[in-house]
Design a protein around this motif. Structure first.
Motif, short mmCIF file in Angstrom:
data_model
loop_
_atom_site.label_atom_id
_atom_site.label_comp_id
_atom_site.label_asym_id
_atom_site.label_seq_id
_atom_site.Cartn_x
_atom_site.Cartn_y
_atom_site.Cartn_z
N THR A 238 0.83 -1.20 0.00
CA THR A 238 0.00 0.00 0.00
C THR A 238 0.87 1.26 0.00
O THR A 238 0.58 2.22 -0.72
CB THR A 238 -0.93 0.00 1.22
OG1 THR A 238 -1.71 -1.20 1.24
CG2 THR A 238 -1.88 1.20 1.19
N THR A 241 2.34 1.78 -3.50
CA THR A 241 1.33 2.30 -4.43
C THR A 241 1.07 3.78 -4.17
O THR A 241 1.00 4.59 -5.11
CB THR A 241 0.02 1.51 -4.30
OG1 THR A 241 0.25 0.13 -4.62
CG2 THR A 241 -1.05 2.07 -5.23
N LEU A 242 0.95 4.16 -2.91
CA LEU A 242 0.73 5.57 -2.57
C LEU A 242 1.93 6.43 -2.97
O LEU A 242 1.77 7.59 -3.37
CB LEU A 242 0.45 5.70 -1.07
CG LEU A 242 -0.91 5.17 -0.60
CD1 LEU A 242 -0.97 5.14 0.93
CD2 LEU A 242 -2.06 6.01 -1.16
N LEU A 245 1.70 6.86 -6.73
CA LEU A 245 0.53 7.68 -7.03
C LEU A 245 0.84 9.15 -6.74
O LEU A 245 0.50 10.04 -7.54
CB LEU A 245 -0.66 7.20 -6.20
CG LEU A 245 -2.02 7.81 -6.52
CD1 LEU A 245 -3.14 6.82 -6.15
CD2 LEU A 245 -2.26 9.11 -5.76
N THR A 287 -11.00 6.49 -7.90
CA THR A 287 -10.72 5.07 -8.11
C THR A 287 -9.90 4.86 -9.37
O THR A 287 -8.99 4.02 -9.39
CB THR A 287 -12.04 4.28 -8.19
OG1 THR A 287 -12.78 4.47 -6.97
CG2 THR A 287 -11.77 2.79 -8.38
N ILE A 290 -6.22 5.55 -8.74
CA ILE A 290 -5.60 4.45 -7.99
C ILE A 290 -5.37 3.25 -8.89
O ILE A 290 -4.28 2.64 -8.89
CB ILE A 290 -6.49 4.07 -6.79
CG1 ILE A 290 -6.56 5.22 -5.78
CG2 ILE A 290 -5.95 2.80 -6.10
CD1 ILE A 290 -7.55 4.99 -4.65
N THR A 293 -2.48 3.78 -11.33
CA THR A 293 -1.19 3.66 -10.64
C THR A 293 -0.80 2.19 -10.49
O THR A 293 0.34 1.80 -10.75
CB THR A 293 -1.25 4.32 -9.26
OG1 THR A 293 -1.61 5.69 -9.39
CG2 THR A 293 0.10 4.23 -8.55
N TYR A 380 -8.19 -0.67 -1.01
CA TYR A 380 -8.85 0.43 -1.72
C TYR A 380 -9.41 1.46 -0.73
O TYR A 380 -9.30 2.67 -0.93
CB TYR A 380 -9.99 -0.11 -2.58
CG TYR A 380 -9.60 -0.48 -3.98
CD1 TYR A 380 -9.04 0.46 -4.85
CD2 TYR A 380 -9.80 -1.78 -4.47
CE1 TYR A 380 -8.69 0.12 -6.14
CE2 TYR A 380 -9.44 -2.12 -5.77
CZ TYR A 380 -8.89 -1.17 -6.59
OH TYR A 380 -8.54 -1.50 -7.87
N MET A 383 -6.51 3.50 0.69
CA MET A 383 -5.89 4.41 -0.29
C MET A 383 -6.81 5.56 -0.65
O MET A 383 -6.35 6.70 -0.83
CB MET A 383 -5.47 3.62 -1.53
CG MET A 383 -4.25 2.73 -1.29
SD MET A 383 -3.54 2.02 -2.79
CE MET A 383 -4.75 0.74 -3.17
N ARG A 384 -8.11 5.32 -0.76
CA ARG A 384 -9.03 6.42 -1.08
C ARG A 384 -8.98 7.50 0.00
O ARG A 384 -8.90 8.70 -0.30
CB ARG A 384 -10.45 5.89 -1.23
CG ARG A 384 -10.71 5.09 -2.50
CD ARG A 384 -12.20 4.82 -2.66
NE ARG A 384 -12.48 3.97 -3.80
CZ ARG A 384 -12.80 2.68 -3.73
NH1 ARG A 384 -12.89 2.08 -2.54
NH2 ARG A 384 -13.04 1.98 -4.82
#
Length: 431
Positions: A238, A241-242, A245, A287, A290, A293, A380, A383-384
């Protein structure tokens, strides 16, 4: 001496015949391939017993933790941590500190998953330090022994017991056991587990209690392993990914601005209140950002499966039962046969009107099918909330001297596709 010579000749002949058989496996099936390694061959040593009953049992019982209703119970936790994340960034800016965005996000995700998996509250989001964060920092370090351990677990399982290899460092394993037992005791042990499952730990307590009632063997180490894997498999993937992003938003200001406007409009519709999980789910562009990414930068670039039956691909190729199959998810994501202009960061390709045209099974950041990642909804959700908080509070601007996202080198010794060096951007507080 003669007997020894005959034995050597026979053994060498067997090795040669075996090698020829392995070397020609794909050629006999007319499949394009790289020449196999003379020692590793075609990874046929992975043909081992598949612990399907235990996996299915645990999967079925733990899925309830990740329903929408259960995740709503974690909203206060995630909301608190996103506020702390914004505060941490603001404090670091005021003190002119270098912000390593991957480490920053790893502090944050360690706190969230630590609370959800072990019931442990940490302050790493604000301070960068906590007992559990010390453990996850060791997960982000790689050395020869760890490389041998992981290689053996995945490729030479028969060596694991001989050399006592493990997925986690011994100190981490002991910490998991200690904290797990402490929190279970604080909650009344396994017998007092009939109430509502608030988190993964409660689900594990209930699973153990019901298994004991049925005389089914579920050891405490099995439970601890589930919590540890959830932490290990979630906190850094996570965070990575962040990280990517955040970089993409900094280098694509038009995407960042569009996302900011949609978040602002959603906040106005909610009367200025913080955006809840349901509202964030309805912001399609969020979404899409994300998903795009994770298409370009999937944390896990490959998946492995074992064929349970003889599977016919076409008239030339049959995958025999028991054959390990590795799927190059990262390669599929960047194949222009499936994703037009695959190197371009374009969230619009995952907007509802366009997503329907994506070829099935060509987008695999969480896997696919019955063995897809059980923590997908949790990831998800987290991350949102994170992206919304960061974008609403800060304008993201590239820093000179740092790589663009597509120029980032990958950590070659790691299990996940993570950057091999610190990355940073400029966070400018919005008025």
């Amino acid at each position: 001496m003669y007997l020894l010579l005959v034995t050597v000749v026979i053994f060498s002949s067997w090795i040669y015949v075996r090698w020829r058989h392995v070397k020609g496996f794909w050629a006999r099936r007319n499949v394009p391939h790289h020449p196999p390694h003379p020692i590793l061959g075609g990874l046929t040593f992975l043909q081992r017993e598949n612990p399907e009953p235990l996996w299915s049992y645990l999967r079925r019982r733990l899925t309830v933790v990740f329903t929408a209703a259960k995740l709503r119970a974690l909203q206060n936790l995630i909301s608190t941590k996103t506020e702390q994340l914004s505060m941490r960034i603001r404090n670091d800016i005021s003190q002119n500190k270098f912000i390593d965005i991957r480490s920053l996000y790893a502090d944050y995700t360690t706190d969230i998953i630590g609370a959800a998996a072990f019931g442990v509250n940490g302050e790493a989001t604000l301070t960068g330090e906590s007992p559990l964060r010390s453990v996850t920092k060791t997960f982000m370090e790689y050395n020869l022994h760890r490389g041998l351990s992981w290689s053996s677990i995945f490729f030479f399982p028969e060596l694991v017991d001989i050399f006592r290899f493990s997925l986690f460092p011994k100190s981490s394993t002991e910490y998991f056991r200690r904290i797990f037992r402490t929190v279970v005791k604080e909650r009344g042990g396994y017998e007092n587990s009939a109430g509502e499952n608030r988190d993964l730990l409660d689900a594990l307590r209930k699973l153990k209690y019901e298994a004991d009632q049925k005389n089914e063997e579920i050891t405490e180490d099995m439970l601890i392993a589930q919590a540890a894997i959830f932490l290990f498999g979630g906190f850094d993937t996570t965070a990575v990914t962040l990280t990517y992003l955040t970089l993409e938003l900094a280098y694509n200001p038009h995407v960042q601005e569009k996302l900011y406007i949609e978040l602002q409009e959603a906040k106005e519709r909610s009367g200025g209140e913080d955006l809840d999980a349901t509202t964030l789910t309805e912001i399609n562009y969020m979404t899409a950002v994300i998903k795009e990414t994770m298409r370009i930068f999937p944390s896990m670039g490959w998946m492995d499966r074992i064929s349970s039956v003889d599977y016919r691909i076409d008239e030339n190729l049959v995958i025999p039962a028991g054959t390990p199959v590795y799927i190059n998810a990262a390669g599929i994501h960047l194949d222009d046969a499936y994703h037009q202009n695959p190197g371009k960061f374009d969230p619009d390709r995952f907007m509802p009107k366009n997503e329907l045209s994506v070829t099935p099974f060509t987008y695999l950041p969480f896997g696919e099918g019955p063995r897809s990642c059980i923590g997908k909804r949790f990831a998800y959700n987290t991350m949102r909330r994170t992206v919304a908080s960061v974008v609403l509070n800060y304008k993201l601007i590239p820093l000179p001297g740092y790589n663009r996202p597509e120029e980032c080198s990958i950590e070659k010794r790691g299990l996940f596709l993570a950057p091999d060096r610190p990355l940073s951007i400029q966070f400018v507080p919005r008025s």
